[in-house]
Enzyme design. Sequence first.
Site, PDB file in Angstrom:
ATOM      1  N   ALA A  84      54.061 165.805  71.431  1.00 43.42           N
ATOM      2  CA  ALA A  84      55.498 165.845  71.780  1.00 43.42           C
ATOM      3  C   ALA A  84      55.822 164.443  72.340  1.00 43.42           C
ATOM      4  CB  ALA A  84      55.754 167.082  72.396  1.00 43.42           C
TER       5      ALA A  84
ATOM      6  N   ASP B  90      43.303 176.204  85.677  1.00 39.20           N
ATOM      7  CA  ASP B  90      43.195 176.714  86.955  1.00 39.20           C
ATOM      8  C   ASP B  90      44.666 177.182  87.390  1.00 39.20           C
ATOM      9  OD1 ASP B  90      40.545 176.520  86.998  1.00 39.20           O
ATOM     10  OD2 ASP B  90      40.358 174.760  88.843  1.00 39.20           O
TER      11      ASP B  90
END
Length: 310
Positions: free
Chosen positions: A7, A114
Amino acid sequence: MNACIRAVVRTAIHYNIEVLGIRRGYAGMIDSEFIPLDSRSVSNIIQKGGTILQSARSKEFRTPEGRRQAYENLVAAGIEGVVAIGGDGTFTGANLFCEEFPNISIVGVPGTIDNDLYGTDYTIGYDTAINTAMEAIDKVKDTADAHNRLFFIEVMGRDAGFIAMYSGIATGAEAILIPESKTDINKLVDNLYNNFLKKKTSSIVIVAEGDQEGGAFAIAKKVNERFDKYDTRVTILGHVQRGGSPTCMERVRASRLGMESVKALLNGQTQVMVGIIHKDIAYTPFEKAIKHNRRVEPTLAHLAEVLATV
Ligand code: F6P
């Protein structure tokens, strides 16, 4: 990360900007590992895990000399703006660099499985990791049930329990232990014993690797000393959680973050991380993103406990 790289490249080309890929992160900046990227060089990568640019930890970038070398290489290559995908470490380095060399702009994109970065609801890698963990736990559950076993399954999360909490709720785990809250081994044993009395044929305990009572092996040992009604096994999911083809949500969010990071650079932004909060794009200064951490919503711990113990 590949969806994001794609992108970035294609958005930049759309705005007539040339793009160089920096291989191996800050280490590649110091060693001038720049490769021209055009639209075709990012074809067919959106579905691939990892990153085509590779990543590396760089001790040298932590030194003023290393950062100066990186700066000189960027200037020599004609680079005016950088998109850096990463977490706390990446943004700490980027922040220092921007303070020292303000004529190069850096915009950050949150990337860590995480999900514990402040300033965004999602980090690149997280959705894929929780789905990978969920599928693996489902499989362990089948064998746990067949053999009447107690399983301790360790998932990643050195400082945060997002992966444990989400994969645990999604698989109906009997207990979920996370670094954000203190683990009470006696209470855990009581809950497992109650489940045994209720004739549950197996139990699954999800342990985030950073739990204060230790990893899955340590906790299994502590529990076994007080409760031995089931045959116990420990499974560490480990780095399988960090790879694999990204989920649909992941690809879309990473594409969006990639596009917005280029737009942010074009709008003169620097020293900020682009994130998504409540579906909207949000910019958080590196300093703030580094200082704060995102923690698992406490309501989820309540949800998990009620559903597992009733
Ligand atoms: O920082 C993200 C993380 O996934 C942690 O949860 C885990 O402890 C760590 O990476 C593992 O990193 P390494 O590949 O260095 O072992």
